[in-house]
Design a protein around this motif. Structure first.
Motif, PDB file in Angstrom:
ATOM      1  N   VAL A  10      11.889   1.677  -1.303  1.00 35.48           N
ATOM      2  CA  VAL A  10      11.395   2.554  -2.331  1.00 35.48           C
ATOM      3  C   VAL A  10      11.351   1.969  -3.499  1.00 35.48           C
ATOM      4  CG1 VAL A  10      11.824   4.900  -3.613  1.00 35.48           C
ATOM      5  CG2 VAL A  10      12.429   4.746  -1.186  1.00 35.48           C
ATOM      6  N   PRO A  11      10.252   1.776  -4.315  1.00 36.95           N
ATOM      7  CA  PRO A  11       9.980   1.073  -5.504  1.00 36.95           C
ATOM      8  C   PRO A  11      10.480   1.683  -6.742  1.00 36.95           C
ATOM      9  CG  PRO A  11       7.967   2.295  -4.884  1.00 36.95           C
ATOM     10  CD  PRO A  11       8.991   2.617  -3.920  1.00 36.95           C
ATOM     11  N   LEU A  12      11.703   1.998  -6.855  1.00 34.30           N
ATOM     12  CA  LEU A  12      12.385   2.651  -8.042  1.00 34.30           C
ATOM     13  C   LEU A  12      13.878   1.793  -8.443  1.00 34.30           C
ATOM     14  CD1 LEU A  12      11.471   6.264  -7.486  1.00 34.30           C
ATOM     15  CD2 LEU A  12      10.634   4.713  -9.027  1.00 34.30           C
ATOM     16  N   PRO A  13      13.994   1.214  -9.317  1.00 33.87           N
ATOM     17  CA  PRO A  13      15.400   1.033  -9.613  1.00 33.87           C
ATOM     18  C   PRO A  13      16.641   1.800  -9.040  1.00 33.87           C
ATOM     19  CG  PRO A  13      14.449   1.358 -11.608  1.00 33.87           C
ATOM     20  CD  PRO A  13      13.311   1.668 -10.641  1.00 33.87           C
ATOM     21  N   GLU A  14      16.402   3.033  -9.294  1.00 29.51           N
ATOM     22  CA  GLU A  14      17.473   3.974  -8.938  1.00 29.51           C
ATOM     23  C   GLU A  14      17.726   4.245  -7.325  1.00 29.51           C
ATOM     24  OE1 GLU A  14      14.284   6.811 -10.452  1.00 29.51           O
ATOM     25  OE2 GLU A  14      14.684   4.624 -10.608  1.00 29.51           O
ATOM     26  N   ALA A  15      16.747   3.764  -6.631  1.00 28.90           N
ATOM     27  CA  ALA A  15      16.717   3.931  -5.029  1.00 28.90           C
ATOM     28  C   ALA A  15      17.202   2.689  -4.397  1.00 28.90           C
ATOM     29  CB  ALA A  15      15.180   4.378  -4.911  1.00 28.90           C
ATOM     30  N   GLU A  16      18.125   2.123  -4.773  1.00 32.34           N
ATOM     31  CA  GLU A  16      18.642   1.065  -4.059  1.00 32.34           C
ATOM     32  C   GLU A  16      19.263   1.595  -2.790  1.00 32.34           C
ATOM     33  OE1 GLU A  16      19.757  -2.950  -3.199  1.00 32.34           O
ATOM     34  OE2 GLU A  16      18.530  -2.147  -5.127  1.00 32.34           O
ATOM     35  N   GLY A  17      18.780   0.892  -1.683  1.00 28.69           N
ATOM     36  CA  GLY A  17      19.359   1.246  -0.183  1.00 28.69           C
ATOM     37  C   GLY A  17      18.491   2.210   0.357  1.00 28.69           C
ATOM     38  N   LYS A  18      17.306   2.672  -0.339  1.00 30.66           N
ATOM     39  CA  LYS A  18      16.506   3.848   0.210  1.00 30.66           C
ATOM     40  C   LYS A  18      15.296   3.088   0.910  1.00 30.66           C
ATOM     41  CE  LYS A  18      18.673   7.070  -2.564  1.00 30.66           C
ATOM     42  NZ  LYS A  18      19.617   7.741  -1.794  1.00 30.66           N
ATOM     43  N   VAL A  19      14.804   3.777   1.928  1.00 32.94           N
ATOM     44  CA  VAL A  19      13.237   3.196   2.095  1.00 32.94           C
ATOM     45  C   VAL A  19      12.480   4.534   2.513  1.00 32.94           C
ATOM     46  CG1 VAL A  19      14.184   1.254   3.463  1.00 32.94           C
ATOM     47  CG2 VAL A  19      14.148   3.328   4.596  1.00 32.94           C
ATOM     48  N   THR A  54       0.706  -1.277  -0.052  1.00 30.47           N
ATOM     49  CA  THR A  54      -0.127  -0.011   0.107  1.00 30.47           C
ATOM     50  C   THR A  54       0.761   1.510   0.062  1.00 30.47           C
ATOM     51  OG1 THR A  54      -1.865  -1.322   1.213  1.00 30.47           O
ATOM     52  CG2 THR A  54      -1.625   1.164   1.277  1.00 30.47           C
ATOM     53  N   SER A  55       1.944   1.163   0.832  1.00 29.59           N
ATOM     54  CA  SER A  55       2.716   2.547   0.953  1.00 29.59           C
ATOM     55  C   SER A  55       3.633   2.762  -0.436  1.00 29.59           C
ATOM     56  CB  SER A  55       3.748   2.389   2.046  1.00 29.59           C
ATOM     57  OG  SER A  55       3.185   2.212   3.388  1.00 29.59           O
ATOM     58  N   ALA A  66       2.726   1.859  -3.432  1.00 37.49           N
ATOM     59  CA  ALA A  66       1.715   2.221  -4.185  1.00 37.49           C
ATOM     60  C   ALA A  66       1.482   3.727  -4.147  1.00 37.49           C
ATOM     61  CB  ALA A  66       0.375   1.258  -4.344  1.00 37.49           C
ATOM     62  N   PHE A  67       1.168   3.988  -3.014  1.00 39.15           N
ATOM     63  CA  PHE A  67       1.031   5.284  -2.614  1.00 39.15           C
ATOM     64  C   PHE A  67       2.161   6.472  -3.080  1.00 39.15           C
ATOM     65  CE2 PHE A  67      -1.701   7.958   0.244  1.00 39.15           C
ATOM     66  CZ  PHE A  67      -1.355   9.261   0.051  1.00 39.15           C
ATOM     67  N   PHE A  68       3.250   6.071  -2.879  1.00 37.82           N
ATOM     68  CA  PHE A  68       4.474   6.746  -3.264  1.00 37.82           C
ATOM     69  C   PHE A  68       4.733   6.868  -4.522  1.00 37.82           C
ATOM     70  CE2 PHE A  68       8.941   6.501  -4.918  1.00 37.82           C
ATOM     71  CZ  PHE A  68       9.432   7.760  -4.414  1.00 37.82           C
ATOM     72  N   ALA A  69       4.454   5.619  -5.237  1.00 41.22           N
ATOM     73  CA  ALA A  69       4.447   5.555  -6.971  1.00 41.22           C
ATOM     74  C   ALA A  69       3.552   6.384  -7.490  1.00 41.22           C
ATOM     75  CB  ALA A  69       4.237   4.101  -7.407  1.00 41.22           C
ATOM     76  N   PHE A  70       2.092   6.694  -6.959  1.00 37.03           N
ATOM     77  CA  PHE A  70       1.286   7.250  -7.559  1.00 37.03           C
ATOM     78  C   PHE A  70       1.617   8.933  -7.573  1.00 37.03           C
ATOM     79  CE2 PHE A  70      -2.677   9.980  -7.086  1.00 37.03           C
ATOM     80  CZ  PHE A  70      -3.307   9.371  -8.134  1.00 37.03           C
ATOM     81  N   LEU A  71       2.249   9.226  -6.339  1.00 38.16           N
ATOM     82  CA  LEU A  71       2.655  10.889  -6.296  1.00 38.16           C
ATOM     83  C   LEU A  71       3.868  11.087  -6.945  1.00 38.16           C
ATOM     84  CD1 LEU A  71       2.328  11.511  -2.243  1.00 38.16           C
ATOM     85  CD2 LEU A  71       0.539  11.620  -4.112  1.00 38.16           C
ATOM     86  N   ASN A  72       4.744   9.894  -7.296  1.00 38.13           N
ATOM     87  CA  ASN A  72       5.884  10.313  -8.033  1.00 38.13           C
ATOM     88  C   ASN A  72       5.618  10.263  -9.533  1.00 38.13           C
ATOM     89  OD1 ASN A  72       9.074  10.532  -8.134  1.00 38.13           O
ATOM     90  ND2 ASN A  72       8.753   8.478  -9.124  1.00 38.13           N
ATOM     91  N   GLU A  73       4.768   9.455  -9.957  1.00 35.57           N
ATOM     92  CA  GLU A  73       4.449   9.403 -11.476  1.00 35.57           C
ATOM     93  C   GLU A  73       3.678  10.823 -11.854  1.00 35.57           C
ATOM     94  OE1 GLU A  73       2.019   5.977 -11.636  1.00 35.57           O
ATOM     95  OE2 GLU A  73       3.745   4.370 -11.362  1.00 35.57           O
ATOM     96  N   ARG A  74       3.140  11.241 -11.099  1.00 32.17           N
ATOM     97  CA  ARG A  74       2.400  12.562 -11.313  1.00 32.17           C
ATOM     98  C   ARG A  74       3.164  13.802 -11.018  1.00 32.17           C
ATOM     99  NH1 ARG A  74      -0.752   8.490 -10.577  1.00 32.17           N
ATOM    100  NH2 ARG A  74      -2.878   8.341 -11.622  1.00 32.17           N
ATOM    101  N   GLU A  75       4.370  13.381 -10.457  1.00 29.11           N
ATOM    102  CA  GLU A  75       5.284  14.598 -10.420  1.00 29.11           C
ATOM    103  C   GLU A  75       5.101  15.374  -9.268  1.00 29.11           C
ATOM    104  OE1 GLU A  75       5.965  16.493 -14.243  1.00 29.11           O
ATOM    105  OE2 GLU A  75       7.070  14.792 -14.963  1.00 29.11           O
ATOM    106  N   GLU A  76       4.377  14.920  -8.037  1.00 25.63           N
ATOM    107  CA  GLU A  76       3.973  15.700  -6.977  1.00 25.63           C
ATOM    108  C   GLU A  76       5.220  15.612  -6.121  1.00 25.63           C
ATOM    109  OE1 GLU A  76       1.583  17.564  -6.834  1.00 25.63           O
ATOM    110  OE2 GLU A  76       0.117  16.611  -8.343  1.00 25.63           O
TER     111      GLU A  76
END
Length: 709
Positions: free
Chosen positions: A246-255, A107-108, A110-120
């Motif tokens: 963090v559900p992004l490939p460039e965010a290795e080691g990040k939460v 859930t978290s 997906a919430f992050f991805a929703f905001l990130n994809e909309r450049e918020e």
């Protein structure tokens, strides 16, 4: 008239699963939330009560290091302990979830991805401390060193737990990593941020205009301070290996930062609740006809009133209708502190009181009652063991419990154990006043609960029991019984009194149920009625117990708390705090605060004028509100050689129970003065700061009657 919501979503702040929780946490948000939810359920409203353990962030691995175990073991241990504590104290969550659950991570993310994809969200670079030996970035809590203020060699990079000073890693002397012992270095890293500054305009309108009248002034005031100070972008991610990835490939080691994923825990818990019950969770978070209320302590205001609403608005969710945040609760004259062991954990209360009793639920309700009795709804309050004893013995035992017990005893003795009839022809004005009080109390309690004024609502229920006691005392059915041989018709007077007292008892069970659920359950058992009688629609009715219905013998609802019990607790508190202090380095003397602006000086007096005052230290033994006087308390004060009755205009600032046992300074030679028909013999000295009142008292307890010069 405001339209009633279609459904209610009630959340209580997720407790951090890194240790035991104390009664200050219970009073701050979990108990008021439970009272409100129990009231809504009694009203047959659609309500979901959501909570769970907050299990991410740096404090979890730090606690694991302290206990020599893993973060997973820590959260498993404290999640179960906290969950059981809440159940033992009657907190009735519909679900108590946890943020380590895979559904929450999904859930978290997906919430992050929703905001990130909309450049918020925005990405920013910053320099952070790095451990070159452990090959990892360090949160401030993973850096320790010597505190520059008090010399504590184990101060953290964000705060010294000995002197309480807020710190940064740069301020520490000889800082080093808790992971490797190496000195940290600065290294550049990238993170995602929530640009709060872009949302100031609508936040100002929503909070400071739309909610300026229906939210607590303390909540609006803190929000105004944040908004007026200018909101800044806040990091959503961090470099850590414990948390939601963090559900992004460039965010290795990040939460995800714990402040971001924790409130999303309300949503994931609602989803799990819906799975468990076969309901649709989405209307609870998306339908404008849902009323969302967050119950929190004041340290969480910015997260639930500014940051989370921004997240919800961007995500398309509803915003909170209210956030009735409570202030803090102190303990025996000092702030509750886990680090100093100055606290009363829920588990300790359960072990020392509930577990030792047969059944124990009465003393669960006693704690619930006292925490509501001194609830910090508008200002910080104070838990004292003497106040706890007074509230139980005076309010629960002598007023509420005494009335119910007398009613049942006399009903069995004078009416053969059955509900007597009501003879309307023999009713008088006193009977009608009692009937009117039942209906008016129901309306008052309802209005207060809807306004989140739980302390006042509980007070109204106790006042109904007190009024019923006085009604019975005035009718004296035990005296009337002596006249039956000469005048058998007087049985009708006895019947009327006890019929009304039994109907009051049934109403008390309904009205007290949100506050003291174990007591209400015991009362319906004595009355031999089903739990459905506790539905709110029955409050105010006069036919809840049918004529001729036989009732069970009385059981005592409450027992007295003895002096020895509270003295043991006070000594236990002092011993635990002293033992903790013995293991810590002594803090330096506190920095003297800047002087406050003084009030306008009064005209000069000579020494002889001052010498006329007889100032003495007294100890408050009893305190009670004065009828029909909102500002007055009637105090019984021990002055050593005598006990004085003093009427003081402090009722708007202090509840009676929170000042029992306090030492005060009394003007002992002030001429007596009648106030509301009560002769007041003295005056309590108070200090005033910004409209708040503070007692003038000695730093250490001294003998009552000691002079002040």
């Amino acid at each position: 008239m405001t339209k009633q919501p279609k459904r209610y979503l009630i959340t209580a702040a997720l407790p951090y699963a890194n240790g035991q929780k104390h009664v200050g946490h219970m009073a701050g948000c979990y108990l008021p939330a439970d009272i409100y939810v129990r009231y809504l359920r009694a009203q047959k409203r659609d309500v979901a009560f959501i909570c769970g353990s907050d299990e991410h962030g740096t404090a979890i691995p730090i606690q694991a290091m302290k206990e020599g175990t893993t973060p997973r073991a820590i959260i498993d241990k404290y999640h179960e302990l906290i969950k059981e504590n809440f159940a033992d104290l009657g907190i009735s969550f519909d679900i108590y979830h946890r943020t380590s659950d895979p559904l929450h991570h999904e859930t978290s993310q997906a919430f992050f991805a929703f905001l990130n994809e909309r450049e918020e969200l925005i990405v920013k670079e910053s320099e952070q401390y790095y451990d070159e030996e452990a090959k990892t970035f360090l949160a401030d809590r993973f850096i320790v060193g010597t505190c520059p203020v008090c010399g504590n060699p184990k101060a953290y990079g964000d705060q010294c737990e000995v002197c309480g000073t807020s710190l940064s890693p740069e301020m520490l002397i000889n800082p080093h990593s808790t992971l490797s012992g190496a000195a940290p270095v600065k290294k550049t890293t990238s993170h995602w941020y929530l640009p709060l500054d872009k949302h100031e305009e609508w936040l100002r309108e929503w909070i400071l205009n739309q909610h300026k009248d229906d939210w607590r002034s303390t909540v609006v005031g803190q929000c105004k301070s944040w908004i007026d100070g200018g909101l800044q972008p806040r990091a959503v991610t961090r470099d850590l290996d414990w948390g939601v990835r963090v559900p992004l490939p460039e965010a290795e080691g990040k939460v995800l930062y714990v402040w971001f994923d924790a409130p999303i825990g309300y949503i994931s818990a609602t989803r799990q609740w819906a799975i468990n019950t076969g309901k649709d969770w989405k209307p609870y978070w998306y339908d404008p006809e849902t009323k969302l209320v967050h119950f929190i302590g004041k340290d969480n205001i910015v997260f639930h009133c500014i940051i989370f609403p921004v997240m919800l608005k961007l995500h398309g969710n509803i915003l909170p209708d209210n956030v009735p945040a409570n202030e803090f609760m102190n303990l025996e004259g000092d702030k509750m502190s886990t680090s100093r062991n100055w606290k009363l954990d829920m588990q300790d209360y359960i072990d020392d009181f509930i577990r030792k009793e047969n059944g124990g639920t009465q003393l669960a309700d006693t704690l619930r009652f006292y925490l509501t009795y001194i609830a910090p709804e508008t200002k910080d309050s104070e838990f004292t063991w003497k106040g706890f004893q007074f509230a139980n013995n005076s309010e629960l035992v002598n007023k509420f419990g005494n009335f119910v017990n007398r009613t049942f005893v006399l009903m069995h003795k004078l009416c053969h154990g059955k509900v007597p009839p009501l003879h309307k022809a023999k009713m008088d004005a006193t009977d009608q006043e009692m009937i009117d009080a039942i209906g008016s109390t129901k309306l008052k309690v309802e209005e207060l609960l809807e306004a989140y004024r739980f302390r006042d609502a509980q007070f109204e229920v106790i006042m109904l029991a007190d009024l019923a006691n006085k009604y019975m005392q005035k009718k004296e059915p035990w005296i009337v019984a002596r006249t039956l041989e000469a005048n058998p018709a007087n049985q009708e007077l006895i019947d009327n009194c006890l019929h009304l007292c039994l109907q009051v008892t049934a109403n008390l069970a309904i009205l007290i149920n949100p506050f003291l659920p174990f007591t209400a359950k015991k009362m319906i058992h004595m009355m031999k009625v089903v739990e459905k009688m506790l539905d709110w629609e029955n409050a105010g009715k006069l036919n809840l117990l049918s004529v001729g219905y036989s009732l069970r013998p009385p059981e005592l609802l409450f027992r007295k708390i003895e002096d020895e019990e509270v003295n043991v607790q006070i000594e236990k508190l002092k011993a635990a705090s002293a033992a903790k202090a013995a293991t810590e380095p002594a803090p330096a003397a506190p920095v003297e605060a800047a002087p406050a602006v003084a009030p306008e000086a009064k005209s000069t007096i000579v020494y002889d004028d001052f010498a006329k005052l007889d100032l003495r230290v007294g100890t408050v033994l009893r305190a009670e509100k004065v009828e029909k006087a909102d500002k007055l308390l009637k105090l019984t004060v021990d002055l050593g050689t005598e006990q004085r009755t003093i009427v003081s205009g402090i009722a708007a600032h202090f509840q009676p129970g929170e000042i029992i046992g306090r030492q005060v300074v009394v003007v002992a030679n002030l001429a007596p003065r009648k106030m509301r028909g009560i002769e007041s013999n003295g005056m309590i000295l108070m200090a005033e700061d910004g409209g708040r009142l503070f007692f003038i008292n000695p730093e250490d307890k001294i003998a009552p009657g000691s002079g002040v010069s």
